[in-house]
Design a protein around this motif. Structure first.
Motif, PDB file in Angstrom:
ATOM      1  N   ASP A  69       0.694  -1.306   0.094  1.00  0.00           N
ATOM      2  CA  ASP A  69       0.285   0.015   0.121  1.00  0.00           C
ATOM      3  C   ASP A  69       1.088   0.880  -0.011  1.00  0.00           C
ATOM      4  N   ALA A  70       0.939   1.945  -1.432  1.00  0.00           N
ATOM      5  CA  ALA A  70       2.142   2.936  -1.400  1.00  0.00           C
ATOM      6  C   ALA A  70       1.366   4.547  -0.824  1.00  0.00           C
ATOM      7  N   ARG A  71       0.009   4.428  -0.380  1.00  0.00           N
ATOM      8  CA  ARG A  71      -0.678   5.225   0.383  1.00  0.00           C
ATOM      9  C   ARG A  71       0.375   6.417   1.467  1.00  0.00           C
ATOM     10  N   ARG A  72       0.423   7.692   1.356  1.00  0.00           N
ATOM     11  CA  ARG A  72       0.763   8.249   2.872  1.00  0.00           C
ATOM     12  C   ARG A  72       2.239   7.837   2.731  1.00  0.00           C
ATOM     13  N   THR A  73       2.942   7.606   1.864  1.00  0.00           N
ATOM     14  CA  THR A  73       4.079   6.735   2.033  1.00  0.00           C
ATOM     15  C   THR A  73       5.225   7.602   1.656  1.00  0.00           C
ATOM     16  N   PHE A  74       6.457   8.209   1.940  1.00  0.00           N
ATOM     17  CA  PHE A  74       6.986   8.961   1.270  1.00  0.00           C
ATOM     18  C   PHE A  74       8.496   8.467   1.833  1.00  0.00           C
ATOM     19  N   LEU A  75       9.574   9.031   0.857  1.00  0.00           N
ATOM     20  CA  LEU A  75      10.717   8.352   0.807  1.00  0.00           C
ATOM     21  C   LEU A  75      11.991   9.286   1.165  1.00  0.00           C
ATOM     22  N   PHE A  76      12.661   9.532   1.257  1.00  0.00           N
ATOM     23  CA  PHE A  76      14.261   9.728   0.552  1.00  0.00           C
ATOM     24  C   PHE A  76      15.694   9.274   1.636  1.00  0.00           C
ATOM     25  N   ARG A  77      16.334   9.683   0.807  1.00  0.00           N
ATOM     26  CA  ARG A  77      18.002   9.038   0.777  1.00  0.00           C
ATOM     27  C   ARG A  77      18.992  10.353   1.618  1.00  0.00           C
ATOM     28  N   VAL A  78      19.507   9.615   2.095  1.00  0.00           N
ATOM     29  CA  VAL A  78      20.547  10.375   3.385  1.00  0.00           C
ATOM     30  C   VAL A  78      21.994   9.884   2.692  1.00  0.00           C
ATOM     31  N   TYR A 129      25.879  -1.712   7.459  1.00  0.00           N
ATOM     32  CA  TYR A 129      25.844  -2.512   6.814  1.00  0.00           C
ATOM     33  C   TYR A 129      25.094  -2.005   5.068  1.00  0.00           C
ATOM     34  N   TRP A 130      24.405  -0.911   4.939  1.00  0.00           N
ATOM     35  CA  TRP A 130      23.788  -1.040   3.160  1.00  0.00           C
ATOM     36  C   TRP A 130      24.133   0.975   4.105  1.00  0.00           C
ATOM     37  N   PRO A 131      25.541   1.577   3.297  1.00  0.00           N
ATOM     38  CA  PRO A 131      25.774   3.160   4.107  1.00  0.00           C
ATOM     39  C   PRO A 131      24.831   4.042   3.476  1.00  0.00           C
ATOM     40  N   ASP A 132      24.024   4.059   2.193  1.00  0.00           N
ATOM     41  CA  ASP A 132      22.950   5.148   1.554  1.00  0.00           C
ATOM     42  C   ASP A 132      21.920   4.512   1.464  1.00  0.00           C
ATOM     43  N   PRO A 133      20.897   3.506   2.265  1.00  0.00           N
ATOM     44  CA  PRO A 133      19.777   3.019   2.133  1.00  0.00           C
ATOM     45  C   PRO A 133      18.333   3.854   1.621  1.00  0.00           C
ATOM     46  N   GLU A 134      17.579   3.598   1.470  1.00  0.00           N
ATOM     47  CA  GLU A 134      15.515   4.122   1.374  1.00  0.00           C
ATOM     48  C   GLU A 134      15.552   4.687   2.570  1.00  0.00           C
ATOM     49  N   TYR A 135      14.894   5.692   2.680  1.00  0.00           N
ATOM     50  CA  TYR A 135      14.865   5.787   4.338  1.00  0.00           C
ATOM     51  C   TYR A 135      12.804   5.774   3.496  1.00  0.00           C
ATOM     52  N   VAL A 136      11.852   4.771   3.969  1.00  0.00           N
ATOM     53  CA  VAL A 136      10.838   4.855   3.929  1.00  0.00           C
ATOM     54  C   VAL A 136       9.299   5.149   5.064  1.00  0.00           C
ATOM     55  N   VAL A 137       8.947   6.421   5.286  1.00  0.00           N
ATOM     56  CA  VAL A 137       8.367   6.159   6.095  1.00  0.00           C
ATOM     57  C   VAL A 137       6.483   6.660   5.663  1.00  0.00           C
ATOM     58  N   ARG A 138       6.220   5.607   6.579  1.00  0.00           N
ATOM     59  CA  ARG A 138       3.805   6.514   6.748  1.00  0.00           C
ATOM     60  C   ARG A 138       3.485   6.465   7.162  1.00  0.00           C
ATOM     61  N   ALA A 139       2.759   8.055   7.166  1.00  0.00           N
ATOM     62  CA  ALA A 139       2.246   8.267   8.146  1.00  0.00           C
ATOM     63  C   ALA A 139       0.808   7.915   7.787  1.00  0.00           C
ATOM     64  N   ARG A 140       0.151   8.570   9.649  1.00  0.00           N
ATOM     65  CA  ARG A 140      -1.349   8.830   9.457  1.00  0.00           C
ATOM     66  C   ARG A 140      -1.698   9.401   9.005  1.00  0.00           C
TER      67      ARG A 140
END
Length: 796
Positions: A444-453, A616-627
């Motif tokens: 379910d991709a709704r209300r979910t965003f991602l970013f990288r550092v 272990y993986w330096p630059d992963p995808e950060y995935v955040v789900r909002a309410r």
């Protein structure tokens, strides 16, 4: 110049006709020339390297039956380079996310870590400075960087003293030693750093993470190079059976490898634009025939005073030649001016950054002009100067003869056939995109965003691990955050990592118990953020900076169905045979539903989700789900990252739905472009049919007048006219369906969820074309029913 003056004079008397013909030719030739330039750049033109045909992509060939290719271990690159006899040099690279802190704000730069001899393989000299020295390529050597021309222009304003400047990655300075030419690599690659592989990794033969590239010696073929590396790999398999036995080399032409599957849709679009040009030319041919009909008396007078047929045809060709020359010149100019727009439309096509017009583009425009001259000039002139038309002045002006009528009918039928093919192709792509856009990914991709550092692979992993732990913990504490986690690759990203696995207690002897499986690195919270269903067991344990604890893993339903035949696997161990000697053993703690990890159009594949360890993986995808609403949370996340890691760049922040939509940009663009071409073809075909019906009405005016005079009902007249048009449309539709069936092999790889000759889609296309044809035919047919018999007989 007298013949040209004579040719221009009648064109000046008919300005609307001249402007219409030249303008339509300019549009048709311009669109074809622009798309030809794309095909020429991407498909036909060699790569921008010296002796580019000698460059090949190198990978390891896995013994797995379902996944034949794998990345290369750094030690194997050195072995191949040392032992092969058919290569001048072999090297490799892997992508890295780099955060430069030399400026006022941290900036993420797309980069490659390259093995020794990388620039030697390509044979391209830098525009300024040099490439890496052997000392800089060794572990512990001086830190240096080669940058792209684009970065040099953007960040350093083409400063000629660039080799005195430095970049800072992970707190360490890198001296800029050179700048590569503009077309050396894609714009996304802005910096190259030496990989400087540490000695312990040069002993890990299963640490496969390089993509290889090699330059074959002059005269060596792909088959010879493949046989050479297979021989080398066979010897290495005997020497290192635990890691190399059964493996071989995969070699592909570098140009073909970079192009991938892009050639097929490009060829389809080019064919569609070519068909549109043919429709335009047939319409213009009909327009020229109509003009020549109005000049029939003039042509007959010329014939009666001694003008030969060749002279008459030559005069007509000069007139049409003026128009086609103007159309070709204007079309080439428009195509050249449209290159920036074309780059945007095809932004995701390989090598589009190299797009330019070489000598082939004007040559193509000239060839299209000659084709237009033949179709719109010679054919109408040949028909108009036949003996049945111009034998005497008395026969001139009597209306369109049967032969001319047959010519127009053939032209219109051809237009309808090509239009049917375009309409059906567009409908197939539209339906395919609709299916792709609504495919069930298992999440379910709704209300979910991602970013990288930004983080580099050669950084201190303990420091990165602490940062990841702290950032994930703080993310979960933010108000409105439901779940947060990390992964190495998102679903449907095309990252088809494959490894050989073995399931504890599995009753199989196939390939000595080897089981090809995909792999993803995930933290707790990631699968929950995607709302992937938990089918058995528990989720991954908390992320910890601990490389000593027994690793855990989850598997998907497909893994259980294929390798455990539906039995319970929780508590059992899976061995990843390619990741070390001895291979790591991961305890399975849970089973999740199938997620389309490889591609939207790919079927589910057995996957192992390795529960992450911090760093272990330096630059992963950060995935955040909002309410709820994500807007406020996104700004809070940016502020949080600045607090925890102020020197690291935050980039690629977007919603998960936008990420998936971006993956579908090319299918969407293909569907839109082909639909646009089909709509234009439908309009042109309708205009052509309307013109034919009008010409038919003029030719049969006396006959229709007589039929009305003796009592024929208006409905019967309309029915007769529509029946003639209907027969023509039926023939055209049948020809168009035949074209679609011939093109099935090309369409098969472009459609998803439907057949390449889906009957419902073809029927819908035929219905749309029939409706347009009916509208185009109805006006002339209704006018035929209102013909005044007396006026028709007087006119004759």
């Amino acid at each position: 110049m007298q013949p040209w003056k004579l040719a221009v004079r009648p064109l000046r008397k008919r300005p609307f006709f001249s402007i219409a013909v030249a303008g339509l030719l300019a549009l048709g030739i311009g669109a074809n020339t622009a798309l030809f330039s794309v095909v020429n750049t991407v498909v036909l033109r060699p790569l921008p390297y010296p002796d580019a045909a000698q460059l090949v992509l190198l990978l390891e060939a896995s013994p797995a039956k379902s996944q034949k290719e794998s990345l290369i271990a750094p030690v194997l690159l050195e072995d191949w380079n040392r032992l092969s006899r058919t290569f001048t040099a072999i090297s490799g690279s892997y992508s890295d996310s780099l955060t430069d802190t030399s400026g006022s704000e941290p900036e993420r730069l797309g980069g490659l870590r390259v093995a020794p001899r990388y620039f030697q393989v390509y044979g391209v000299a830098p525009v300024i400075g040099r490439t890496f020295s052997p000392v800089e390529e060794r572990f512990g050597g001086p830190q240096s960087a080669v940058i792209s021309y684009g970065l040099w222009a953007r960040r350093f304003a083409l400063d000629p003293r660039i080799t005195t400047r430095r970049l800072v990655f992970g707190g360490q300075g890198y001296s800029i030693v050179g700048v590569m030419p503009p077309n050396f690599a894609a714009p996304s690659i802005e910096v190259w750093l030496p990989a400087q592989v540490p000695p312990f990794l040069l002993r890990q033969r299963a640490a496969r993470y390089f993509s290889g590239v090699g330059r074959m010696k002059p005269g060596v073929t792909l088959a010879q190079a493949r046989a050479d590396l297979d021989s080398v790999q066979h010897a290495l398999g005997e020497q290192f059976p635990a890691t190399d036995k059964g493996w071989s080399a995969a070699i592909r032409d570098l140009k073909a490898a970079r192009l991938g599957d892009a050639a097929r849709p490009l060829t389809l679009l080019f064919a569609a634009v070519g068909m549109l040009l043919l429709i335009t030319l047939t319409n213009l041919a009909g327009l020229v025939i109509a003009q020549l009909h109005q000049r029939e008396r003039e042509l007959a007078i010329r014939a009666s005073i001694g003008a030969t047929r060749a002279q008459a045809i030559g005069g007509i060709l000069l007139e049409v030649g003026v128009l086609t020359s103007a159309g070709a010149a204007a079309g080439w100019t428009a195509a050249y001016a449209s290159l920036p727009l074309v780059r945007l439309i095809f932004a995701d096509v390989p090598r589009i950054f190299e797009l330019s017009m070489d000598w082939r583009a004007p040559a193509f425009a000239v060839a299209a002009g000659f084709l237009a001259l033949a179709v719109c000039g010679f054919l109408p002139a040949w028909r108009a100067t036949g003996s049945e038309y111009c034998a005497t002045a008395w026969r001139a002006g009597r209306g369109i003869a049967g032969a001319r009528q047959r010519t127009l009918r053939v032209l219109v039928a051809a237009q309808i056939g090509v239009t049917m093919a375009l309409v059906a192709g567009a409908a197939l792509l539209v339906r395919s995109f609709y299916n792709l856009d609504r495919a069930d990914l298992g999440i379910d991709a709704r209300r979910t965003f991602l970013f990288r550092v930004g983080a580099a692979w050669d950084e201190d992993r303990n420091r990165i691990g602490h940062m990841q732990e702290q950032l994930l913990a703080e993310l979960r504490r933010l108000p409105g955050v439901e779940a947060a986690g990390i992964t190495n690759f998102l679903p449907a990203s095309g990252a088809t990592l494959r490894y050989q696995a073995a399931l504890e207690g599995a009753a199989t002897t196939e390939d000595e118990g080897r089981m090809p499986a995909g792999e993803r690195f995930v933290s707790p919270g990631y699968l929950q953020a995607l709302r992937a269903p938990l089918l058995a067991g528990t989720w991954c344990p908390e992320l910890r900076l601990d490389f000593q604890s027994p690793p855990k893993a989850m598997v998907n339903r497909r893994f259980v169905d294929v390798y455990a035949h539906g039995a319970n696997v929780v508590g059992r161990h899976v061995l990843m045979l390619d990741l070390g000697n001895p291979p790591p053993s991961w305890e399975i703690v849970g089973v999740v539903g199938d997620i389309k990890e490889d591609a939207v159009s790919a079927p589910p594949y057995p996957y192992v989700y390795w529960c992450a360890m911090g760093g272990y993986w330096p630059d992963p995808e950060y995935v955040v789900r909002a309410r709820g609403d994500m807007t406020g949370i996104i700004s809070a996340v940016r502020q949080l990252v600045r607090q925890i890691a102020p020197t690291r760049a935050v980039f690629e922040m977007r919603s998960l739905e936008d990420a998936f939509a971006q993956d579908l940009d090319r299918p969407r663009s293909n569907a839109r472009l082909l639909t646009l071409f089909a709509a234009a073809a439908l309009l042109l075909a309708s205009v052509g049919l309307y013109g034919l019906m009008t010409q038919t009405l003029n030719a049969r005016r006396q006959e229709i007048g007589i039929r009305i005079a003796i009592g024929a009902a208006p409905a019967r007249i309309v029915g007769s006219m529509l029946a003639g048009a209907g027969a023509l449309v039926a023939i055209g539709i049948a020809a168009g369906i035949l074209l679609v069936l011939v093109a099935r092999p090309a369409l098969r790889s472009l459609v998803f969820g439907i057949g390449s000759a889906d009957a419902l889609t073809l029927a819908a296309g035929a219905l749309a074309l029939s409706a347009a044809a009916l509208l185009a035919s109805l006006g002339p047919s209704l006018r035929a029913a209102r013909v005044d018999p007396i006026e028709a007989l007087r006119a004759e």
